[in-house]
Design a protein around this motif. Structure first.
Motif, short mmCIF file in Angstrom:
data_model
loop_
_atom_site.label_atom_id
_atom_site.label_comp_id
_atom_site.label_asym_id
_atom_site.label_seq_id
_atom_site.Cartn_x
_atom_site.Cartn_y
_atom_site.Cartn_z
N VAL A 188 -48.75 30.36 12.69
CA VAL A 188 -47.49 30.11 12.81
C VAL A 188 -46.56 31.08 12.13
O VAL A 188 -46.44 30.84 10.84
CB VAL A 188 -47.23 28.84 12.63
N TYR A 189 -45.75 31.76 12.70
CA TYR A 189 -44.74 32.53 12.21
C TYR A 189 -43.21 32.00 12.51
O TYR A 189 -42.89 31.84 13.24
CB TYR A 189 -44.75 33.98 12.56
N SER A 190 -42.55 31.85 11.39
CA SER A 190 -41.02 31.39 11.26
C SER A 190 -40.23 32.47 11.07
O SER A 190 -40.22 33.08 9.79
CB SER A 190 -40.94 30.31 10.15
N PRO A 191 -39.47 32.93 12.02
CA PRO A 191 -38.62 34.12 11.78
C PRO A 191 -37.32 33.89 10.85
O PRO A 191 -36.98 34.69 10.13
CB PRO A 191 -38.09 34.36 13.36
N GLN A 192 -37.04 32.56 10.77
CA GLN A 192 -35.98 32.13 10.02
C GLN A 192 -36.31 32.38 8.35
O GLN A 192 -35.48 32.90 7.73
CB GLN A 192 -35.43 30.86 10.36
N ARG A 193 -37.49 31.85 8.32
CA ARG A 193 -38.00 31.79 6.90
C ARG A 193 -38.95 33.11 6.44
O ARG A 193 -39.20 33.25 5.46
CB ARG A 193 -38.81 30.51 6.46
N HIS A 194 -39.18 34.09 7.74
CA HIS A 194 -40.09 35.10 7.31
C HIS A 194 -41.33 34.66 6.84
O HIS A 194 -42.05 35.40 5.59
CB HIS A 194 -39.40 36.11 6.35
N ALA A 195 -41.99 33.73 7.34
CA ALA A 195 -43.03 33.17 6.34
C ALA A 195 -44.29 32.95 7.66
O ALA A 195 -43.91 32.61 9.10
CB ALA A 195 -42.90 31.79 5.93
#
Length: 345
Positions: free
Chosen positions: A246-253
């Motif tokens: 799971v990649y979160s663009p907002q958190r770059h995680a």
């Protein structure tokens, strides 16, 4: 904004933009167009034909860079000092598919597709599933892609000599034909997924919602693409069956998890008559391909009698925990099983 650009000026600007010959002011103009398109807005000074030309330029740049790479790593070197890295072009490419009208020379949509569409020509194809049902695309190498409603897939009629590359926006399930010599890559706006032969699902919304890659069989590598921000790019992950990235663009995680409903990957009996708890846990590990960590000393001598033939993995764990007064939690696609031991029962 540059003053009074006519269609000839805009065409010339986009041509120079592709070649890296723009002035800083011209770069700023095209970047503003990109930002508007990225938010599904239409730059007022562009006609539909000019919007298509912008999208075509984006596709040409991303294809020209990604199809030349020969290793398994996603292309991360800067394309041009004036624009940023491949991640931004990947986002632009996915956006190009999202806006609507395709450029005549690059974006060809199959008319009235049959239940299974086959790529025949060497040119790129853009398929948009405008129906309410999933639609299967069969690629030249035998790979099948089941595109969910609203999804868009861009693929070539014939793959490059070194590897196989497609571009996805939305959701699709891939069953990749095994070919060790030609890695298969799925590019979205945010991540690139690399496989040799496996089945997996990619959920890549155009919005800033997380990108999810779920593995059913085999293994895949998921690597975030560099974007326009200065935030560091997370390290990639290798996923096994029943795992998801799971990649979160907002958190770059980028995080690794178990899928919501793990499926059995190996045959296994779930009938236990006065058997050690550690044997039950080992059976669950084998059946679902998951790692279960526990305190072997606390469970020494603990036995249970359980019949769990039809329950899901989590239902099985819930029954086992209720029997033992134990608990479990997930951490990085592992299950942490905690029990007070038999003496507390």
């Amino acid at each position: 904004m540059l003053n009074a650009m006519n269609p000839t000026d805009i065409h010339s600007l986009l041509q120079r933009y592709q070649r890296g010959e723009c002035t800083p002011e011209e770069i700023r103009v095209v970047d503003q167009w990109y930002d508007l398109l990225n938010h599904e807005q239409v730059p007022p000074e562009l006609t539909p034909a000019e919007q298509a030309e912008v999208r075509a330029a984006m596709w040409q740049r991303i294809e020209g860079q990604t199809l030349q790479a020969e290793d398994l790593s996603p292309p991360v070197r800067p394309l041009r000092p004036w624009y940023g890295r491949v991640g931004r072009w990947a986002a632009a490419a996915a956006l190009a598919a999202a806006v609507g009208v395709g450029a005549q020379q690059l974006l060809t949509r199959p008319a009235a597709p049959a239940p299974v569409a086959t790529a025949q020509a060497s040119r790129w194809q853009l398929y948009t599933n405008a129906t309410t049902q999933p639609h299967t695309i069969r690629l030249a190498d035998g790979t099948t892609v089941r595109v969910a409603p609203g999804g868009q897939l861009k693929y070539p009629g014939r793959f490059a000599a070194q590897h196989r590359t497609v571009y996805l926006q939305g959701e699709a399930f891939f069953e990749v034909a095994h070919d060790k010599a030609h890695p298969f890559r799925v590019y979205t706006r945010q991540v690139v997924t690399t496989v040799l032969g496996t089945s997996f699902r990619v959920q890549a919304p155009l919005s800033e919602a997380p990108v999810v890659v779920q593995v059913r069989t085999g293994r895949v590598r998921v690597q975030p693409l560099p974007g326009g921000s200065a935030a560091p790019v997370p390290a990639g992950l290798v996923l096994l069956p029943n795992q998801q990235a799971v990649y979160s663009p907002q958190r770059h995680a980028l995080a690794r998890e178990l899928v919501a409903e793990p499926q059995q990957v190996a045959a296994q009996s779930f009938v236990f008559d006065d058997r050690p708890v550690t044997e039950v846990l080992a059976a669950l590990e084998k059946a679902y391909g998951v790692t279960i960590e526990y305190d072997a000393a606390a469970l020494a001598g603990c036995t249970v009698t359980l019949h769990l033939p039809d329950a899901s993995l989590y239902d099985k764990l819930d029954v086992l925990c209720k029997t033992l007064g134990a608990s479990y939690q997930q951490a990085d696609a592992r299950i942490l099983f905690r029990s007070p031991g038999c003496a507390a029962r």
